[in-house]
Design a protein around this motif. Structure first.
Motif, PDB file in Angstrom:
ATOM      1  N   ASP A 149     -34.815  15.840 -62.678  1.00  0.00           N
ATOM      2  CA  ASP A 149     -35.205  16.025 -61.275  1.00  0.00           C
ATOM      3  C   ASP A 149     -34.007  15.864 -60.346  1.00  0.00           C
ATOM      4  O   ASP A 149     -33.830  16.646 -59.404  1.00  0.00           O
ATOM      5  N   GLU A 150     -33.177  14.864 -60.603  1.00  0.00           N
ATOM      6  CA  GLU A 150     -32.008  14.630 -59.756  1.00  0.00           C
ATOM      7  C   GLU A 150     -30.985  15.759 -59.891  1.00  0.00           C
ATOM      8  O   GLU A 150     -30.360  16.163 -58.915  1.00  0.00           O
ATOM      9  N   PHE A 151     -30.821  16.282 -61.107  1.00  0.00           N
ATOM     10  CA  PHE A 151     -29.914  17.418 -61.293  1.00  0.00           C
ATOM     11  C   PHE A 151     -30.414  18.618 -60.512  1.00  0.00           C
ATOM     12  O   PHE A 151     -29.636  19.347 -59.903  1.00  0.00           O
TER      13      PHE A 151
ATOM     14  N   PRO B  93     -24.123  18.959 -60.315  1.00  0.00           N
ATOM     15  CA  PRO B  93     -23.609  17.852 -59.501  1.00  0.00           C
ATOM     16  C   PRO B  93     -22.161  17.524 -59.868  1.00  0.00           C
ATOM     17  O   PRO B  93     -21.704  17.786 -60.977  1.00  0.00           O
ATOM     18  N   SER B  94     -21.470  16.947 -58.925  1.00  0.00           N
ATOM     19  CA  SER B  94     -20.087  16.533 -59.162  1.00  0.00           C
ATOM     20  C   SER B  94     -20.082  15.315 -60.088  1.00  0.00           C
ATOM     21  O   SER B  94     -21.122  14.736 -60.397  1.00  0.00           O
TER      22      SER B  94
ATOM     23  N   LEU C 197     -19.021  12.345 -59.421  1.00  0.00           N
ATOM     24  CA  LEU C 197     -19.510  11.193 -58.680  1.00  0.00           C
ATOM     25  C   LEU C 197     -21.039  11.233 -58.584  1.00  0.00           C
ATOM     26  O   LEU C 197     -21.709  10.210 -58.785  1.00  0.00           O
ATOM     27  N   ALA C 198     -21.594  12.419 -58.306  1.00  0.00           N
ATOM     28  CA  ALA C 198     -23.050  12.551 -58.219  1.00  0.00           C
ATOM     29  C   ALA C 198     -23.713  12.256 -59.567  1.00  0.00           C
ATOM     30  O   ALA C 198     -24.785  11.656 -59.622  1.00  0.00           O
ATOM     31  N   ARG C 199     -23.052  12.641 -60.678  1.00  0.00           N
ATOM     32  CA  ARG C 199     -23.605  12.340 -62.012  1.00  0.00           C
ATOM     33  C   ARG C 199     -23.650  10.843 -62.255  1.00  0.00           C
ATOM     34  O   ARG C 199     -24.596  10.326 -62.848  1.00  0.00           O
ATOM     35  N   GLN C 200     -22.634  10.132 -61.808  1.00  0.00           N
ATOM     36  CA  GLN C 200     -22.621   8.672 -61.972  1.00  0.00           C
ATOM     37  C   GLN C 200     -23.720   8.019 -61.139  1.00  0.00           C
ATOM     38  O   GLN C 200     -24.360   7.078 -61.567  1.00  0.00           O
ATOM     39  N   VAL C 201     -23.915   8.534 -59.934  1.00  0.00           N
ATOM     40  CA  VAL C 201     -24.987   8.023 -59.077  1.00  0.00           C
ATOM     41  C   VAL C 201     -26.351   8.273 -59.725  1.00  0.00           C
ATOM     42  O   VAL C 201     -27.222   7.414 -59.743  1.00  0.00           O
ATOM     43  N   ILE C 202     -26.530   9.469 -60.305  1.00  0.00           N
ATOM     44  CA  ILE C 202     -27.785   9.813 -60.984  1.00  0.00           C
ATOM     45  C   ILE C 202     -28.004   8.876 -62.173  1.00  0.00           C
ATOM     46  O   ILE C 202     -29.113   8.382 -62.400  1.00  0.00           O
ATOM     47  N   ALA C 203     -26.956   8.612 -62.932  1.00  0.00           N
ATOM     48  CA  ALA C 203     -27.068   7.718 -64.086  1.00  0.00           C
ATOM     49  C   ALA C 203     -27.498   6.330 -63.651  1.00  0.00           C
ATOM     50  O   ALA C 203     -28.329   5.679 -64.304  1.00  0.00           O
ATOM     51  N   LEU C 204     -26.949   5.845 -62.536  1.00  0.00           N
ATOM     52  CA  LEU C 204     -27.351   4.529 -62.031  1.00  0.00           C
ATOM     53  C   LEU C 204     -28.774   4.547 -61.497  1.00  0.00           C
ATOM     54  O   LEU C 204     -29.537   3.602 -61.698  1.00  0.00           O
ATOM     55  N   LYS C 205     -29.121   5.618 -60.821  1.00  0.00           N
ATOM     56  CA  LYS C 205     -30.452   5.706 -60.225  1.00  0.00           C
ATOM     57  C   LYS C 205     -31.549   5.800 -61.293  1.00  0.00           C
ATOM     58  O   LYS C 205     -32.636   5.257 -61.119  1.00  0.00           O
ATOM     59  N   CYS C 206     -31.264   6.480 -62.397  1.00  0.00           N
ATOM     60  CA  CYS C 206     -32.296   6.759 -63.395  1.00  0.00           C
ATOM     61  C   CYS C 206     -32.284   5.802 -64.586  1.00  0.00           C
ATOM     62  O   CYS C 206     -33.018   6.029 -65.543  1.00  0.00           O
ATOM     63  N   ARG C 207     -31.461   4.778 -64.544  1.00  0.00           N
ATOM     64  CA  ARG C 207     -31.489   3.867 -65.683  1.00  0.00           C
ATOM     65  C   ARG C 207     -32.763   3.036 -65.638  1.00  0.00           C
ATOM     66  O   ARG C 207     -33.283   2.719 -64.576  1.00  0.00           O
ATOM     67  N   ASN C 208     -33.242   2.699 -66.807  1.00  0.00           N
ATOM     68  CA  ASN C 208     -34.504   1.924 -66.868  1.00  0.00           C
ATOM     69  C   ASN C 208     -34.237   0.509 -67.225  1.00  0.00           C
ATOM     70  O   ASN C 208     -33.560   0.064 -67.957  1.00  0.00           O
TER      71      ASN C 208
END
Length: 129
Positions: A106-108, A115-116, A118-129
């Motif tokens: 969804d974030e992608f 995504p750049s 930096l955006a991929r790192q933000v997505i990884a942090l946002k979607c970690r469980n």
């Protein structure tokens, strides 16, 4: 004479004693069983039954869309067959992704698909469980 008897007795006892490695504590034994039988190919009768069910689901779906039948007219099995048929025709298979992967996808999509870093790192942090 007694010495020969003792040696003969010890020889028979060692012949019947289990090997030393089998007497160790915590031994695990490997049991080998034959593999299950490979399922046979469907018989012509089974293939005909599957095709008949498929055709019936198609006919029921057409009748539902045209208003000739209602959902309450169908048995639970017929309704499930219609739903499965419709899903396969539309290519809508059940979503088997986990919550984390759905979040990442969804974030992608929100980021335009590319995504750049930096955006991929933000997505990884946002979607970690």
């Amino acid at each position: 004479m007694m010495r020969i008897f003792l040696m003969a007795t010890l020889g028979t006892l060692t012949a019947f004693a289990p090997p030393a490695h089998a007497q160790q504590a915590g031994e695990t034994r490997l049991v080998v069983r034959p593999s299950p039988a490979v399922p046979a190919t469907p018989t012509p009768d089974q293939q005909a039954a599957v095709l008949e069910r498929f055709a019936r689901a198609r006919d029921n779906l057409v009748a539902l869309r045209e208003g000739r039948r209602s959902v309450s007219d169908l048995s639970p099995q017929e309704l499930q067959d219609v739903l499965d048929y419709d899903r396969r025709v539309r290519g809508d298979y059940p979503d088997t992704r986990g919550a984390k992967q759905q979040c990442i996808d969804d974030e992608f999509r929100r980021a335009g698909g590319r995504p750049s870093a930096l955006a991929r790192q933000v997505i990884a942090l946002k979607c970690r469980n």
